[in-house]
Design a protein around this motif. Structure first.
Motif: not given
Length: 173
Positions: A36-40, A53-56, A134-146, A156-158
């Motif tokens: 899966f590729t695209g821009t996040l 640019n992302v490659d998953a 694969i759609t990443f949405q702000d808030v839904l896709s947040n990962i907690p900080g450490v 966010r992005g697709v």
């Protein structure tokens, strides 16, 4: 009677949402995962979004999907963002179309920061449209900080499945 009790307990556990394992088709070989590729856009400590640019890669073995790798590129900041804890545990699809990748850690080189926890996204697939997304949405896709007092990693992005791999279908068995 004891065996019957064990079978009943196993059936009950598999019926509880979030306990059943994800299933996916088709299986892949280690050399040909689903790509899966695209821009996040990502954000942590900087007050602005950084576009990468992302490659998953998603590996499917015996029908079980796992996030195999994530590579970010472009610009000065993106190559310094790495994902660890991969390959992941099986993807949690109990709330499809929302999919959860358990126990992911994101390390950011500049400005220095770490996030750790589950990563959620919206699965767009299992039939038309092609390619799968694969759609990443702000808030839904947040990962907690450490530590927890630090800002989360916001994403966010697709991403779209590349034509070079067969269409991936993910479902809750």
């Amino acid at each position: 009677m004891k065996k019957f009790s064990v079978i009943c307990a196993a059936a009950i556990l598999l019926a509880i949402p979030g306990v059943a394992q994800a299933s996916a088709t088709p299986d892949t070989t280690p050399t040909t995962p689903h790509s899966f590729t695209g821009t996040l856009d990502v954000q942590k400590s900087l007050g602005i979004w950084t576009t990468c640019n992302v490659d998953a890669k998603v590996q499917v073995t015996s029908g079980v999907p796992r996030l195999q790798s994530v590579t970010l590129s472009s610009g000065l900041i993106c190559p310094g963002i790495t994902f660890t804890g991969l390959p992941s545990a099986p993807l949690d699809v109990s709330a499809l179309p929302v999919v959860k990748v358990p126990a992911v850690t994101v390390n950011i080189a500049f400005p220095s920061g770490t996030c750790s926890g589950s990563l959620s996204f919206i699965w767009g697939g299992n039939g038309p449209p092609t390619p799968r997304t694969i759609t990443f949405q702000d808030v839904l896709s947040n990962i907690p900080g450490v530590p927890a007092s630090s800002p989360p990693c916001r994403i966010r992005g697709v991403l779209s499945q590349t034509a070079a791999t067969p269409p991936l279908s993910v479902f809750n068995p």
